[in-house]
Design a protein around this motif. Sequence first.
Motif, PDB file in Angstrom:
ATOM      1  N   ALA A 199       4.533   8.258   5.151  1.00 34.07           N
ATOM      2  CA  ALA A 199       5.060   9.475   4.563  1.00 34.07           C
ATOM      3  C   ALA A 199       6.581   9.614   4.661  1.00 34.07           C
ATOM      4  O   ALA A 199       7.232   9.981   3.693  1.00 34.07           O
ATOM      5  CB  ALA A 199       4.369  10.666   5.194  1.00 34.07           C
ATOM      6  N   ALA A 223       5.160   7.214   0.430  1.00 33.80           N
ATOM      7  CA  ALA A 223       6.025   8.311   0.006  1.00 33.80           C
ATOM      8  C   ALA A 223       7.489   8.074   0.385  1.00 33.80           C
ATOM      9  O   ALA A 223       8.402   8.636  -0.240  1.00 33.80           O
ATOM     10  CB  ALA A 223       5.525   9.615   0.613  1.00 33.80           C
ATOM     11  N   ALA A 295       4.335  11.012  -7.752  1.00 33.29           N
ATOM     12  CA  ALA A 295       3.848   9.635  -7.620  1.00 33.29           C
ATOM     13  C   ALA A 295       3.037   9.535  -6.332  1.00 33.29           C
ATOM     14  O   ALA A 295       3.521   9.898  -5.260  1.00 33.29           O
ATOM     15  CB  ALA A 295       5.023   8.682  -7.601  1.00 33.29           C
ATOM     16  N   GLU A 326      -6.150   8.145   1.135  1.00 35.09           N
ATOM     17  CA  GLU A 326      -7.368   8.874   1.534  1.00 35.09           C
ATOM     18  C   GLU A 326      -8.143   9.296   0.279  1.00 35.09           C
ATOM     19  O   GLU A 326      -9.354   9.520   0.336  1.00 35.09           O
ATOM     20  CB  GLU A 326      -7.028  10.119   2.356  1.00 35.09           C
ATOM     21  N   ASP A 354      -3.237   4.578  10.162  1.00 34.36           N
ATOM     22  CA  ASP A 354      -3.733   4.554   8.789  1.00 34.36           C
ATOM     23  C   ASP A 354      -3.966   3.143   8.290  1.00 34.36           C
ATOM     24  O   ASP A 354      -4.905   2.886   7.547  1.00 34.36           O
ATOM     25  CB  ASP A 354      -2.706   5.213   7.865  1.00 34.36           C
TER      26      ASP A 354
HETATM   27  P1  AMP Z   1       2.382   7.949   8.083  1.00 35.87           P
HETATM   28  O1  AMP Z   1       1.662   8.880   9.001  1.00 35.87           O
HETATM   29  O2  AMP Z   1       3.846   8.101   8.060  1.00 35.87           O
HETATM   30  O3  AMP Z   1       1.926   6.510   8.227  1.00 35.87           O
HETATM   31  O4  AMP Z   1       1.948   8.400   6.613  1.00 35.87           O
HETATM   32  C1  AMP Z   1       0.648   8.278   6.153  1.00 35.87           C
HETATM   33  C2  AMP Z   1       0.364   9.317   5.150  1.00 35.87           C
HETATM   34  O5  AMP Z   1       1.269   9.195   4.073  1.00 35.87           O
HETATM   35  C3  AMP Z   1      -1.023   9.178   4.570  1.00 35.87           C
HETATM   36  O6  AMP Z   1      -1.757  10.320   4.912  1.00 35.87           O
HETATM   37  C4  AMP Z   1      -0.800   9.082   3.075  1.00 35.87           C
HETATM   38  O7  AMP Z   1      -1.704   9.879   2.341  1.00 35.87           O
HETATM   39  C5  AMP Z   1       0.604   9.623   2.894  1.00 35.87           C
HETATM   40  N1  AMP Z   1       1.243   9.082   1.699  1.00 35.87           N
HETATM   41  C6  AMP Z   1       1.540   7.802   1.436  1.00 35.87           C
HETATM   42  N2  AMP Z   1       2.084   7.694   0.216  1.00 35.87           N
HETATM   43  C7  AMP Z   1       2.159   8.927  -0.315  1.00 35.87           C
HETATM   44  C8  AMP Z   1       2.654   9.460  -1.527  1.00 35.87           C
HETATM   45  N3  AMP Z   1       3.159   8.661  -2.474  1.00 35.87           N
HETATM   46  N4  AMP Z   1       2.592  10.787  -1.703  1.00 35.87           N
HETATM   47  C9  AMP Z   1       2.065  11.582  -0.752  1.00 35.87           C
HETATM   48  N5  AMP Z   1       1.592  11.153   0.411  1.00 35.87           N
HETATM   49  C10 AMP Z   1       1.630   9.838   0.644  1.00 35.87           C
END
Ligand code: AMP
Length: 397
Positions: A199, A223, A295, A326, A354
């Motif tokens: 994220a 993200a 996105a 998810e 994750d």
């Molecule tokens: P982290 O805890 O930093 O590893 O982030 C993991 C989270 O980032 C997961 O719950 C994903 O759903 C979220 N995530 C990854 N890519 C995106 C995106 N493009 N938009 C929104 N959420 C995202």
Amino acid sequence: MDRLFIKDINVRGKKVLVRVDFNVPFDSQGNISDDTRIRSALPTINYLLDENASIILASHLGRPKGKAMPEFSLRPVAKRLKRLLDKEVIFVEDCIGDKASDAIGKMQPGDIALLENLRFHDGEENNDPEFANAFLSLGEVFIQEAFGNCHRKHASMVGMTYGHMPHAAAGFLVKKEIDYFEKAIKAPMRPVVAILGGAKVSDKVLVIENLAESVDKLLIGGAMTFTFLKAMGYDVGKSLVEDTMLDTALKIIEKLKKENVKFYLPVDFVVAERFDANAASKIVTYQEIPSDWMALDIGPASTKLFRETLDDAKTILWNGPMGAFEMDAYSRGTYAMVDALANSHALTIVGGGDTDLAFHKTGESYKVSFISTGGGAFLKLLEGKELPGIGALTKSE
Ligand code: AMP
């Protein structure tokens, strides 16, 4: 690894206190939903059984904040361990004090006991020396096996430094974690490719800065991408962005250039009208994200690009999903990377809650070289930090 290892010290017939990470998840019915962390400690437990030691296991579970709360009791873990070992496991209702010392006093060589949750006492998280000494006095030898907690300065993790536990060493899991990490970072087979997703840029800045000094290629997905793209002047619509990190993102790009790291961002995305599995979605290039869409996954061209950058890799490190995986609609990019790593001939090391979840879901876990059991601890290692729980292991025997 240059710390003491369990095989370097004499544990035969001794009372061995083992700090494990049995912080397992439970389902809504109160059943353990994933016992990977319990299974990960089995090599150390079996070794100690062969050495005829009395094994005293101690762990935290959840966040009871210094109070004895039945929903955070380790009793169900004792039951699961008993089933896994096919052997009696004594459950001890406290981790210090009379209850603990009475139960341990009665233990015979070859017995196994699991102490109640260390975090039922606030001395654990406050790193209180009195609590640490009360806990450590239960054993003659200490084994650190709680890799997932090694980045925390809690009493049971670093209390050995107060001088009341002369014999402290790493168990099999902690050694494996450190050995794999060192293989990937200290003297890796090149090219080394790191894939970072998830994220927030703010969570990974230190990781990227540190990896910039050792990897050959860096792939960024998830993200985090949109903070980089926005900093570079692109319209990212309603995608997640950390506006306070835009300057940092540009500095990171500069540093990667300076260190000659090849840097890859996704070139297309799955965009959706809202953050919802059933929202309308389509695939667009990085220049075409509509201003009121977001996105949520990398697209097929990015997946192809990322796969190609992995083709010549000899070492691959991965942390963080490529999208909001998810939701099935936005999971393809992440699962394509799972497939790429599972079928790569490189040394593949994966870490972070994750990312390992994605591997476990596909049943491909056995195809990667190593999946770290520690999310936060793994990230701290990637930041180039020494973990307090590892640093505290002495060389005193
Ligand atoms: P982290 O805890 O930093 O590893 O982030 C993991 C989270 O980032 C997961 O719950 C994903 O759903 C979220 N995530 C990854 N890519 C995106 C995106 N493009 N938009 C929104 N959420 C995202």
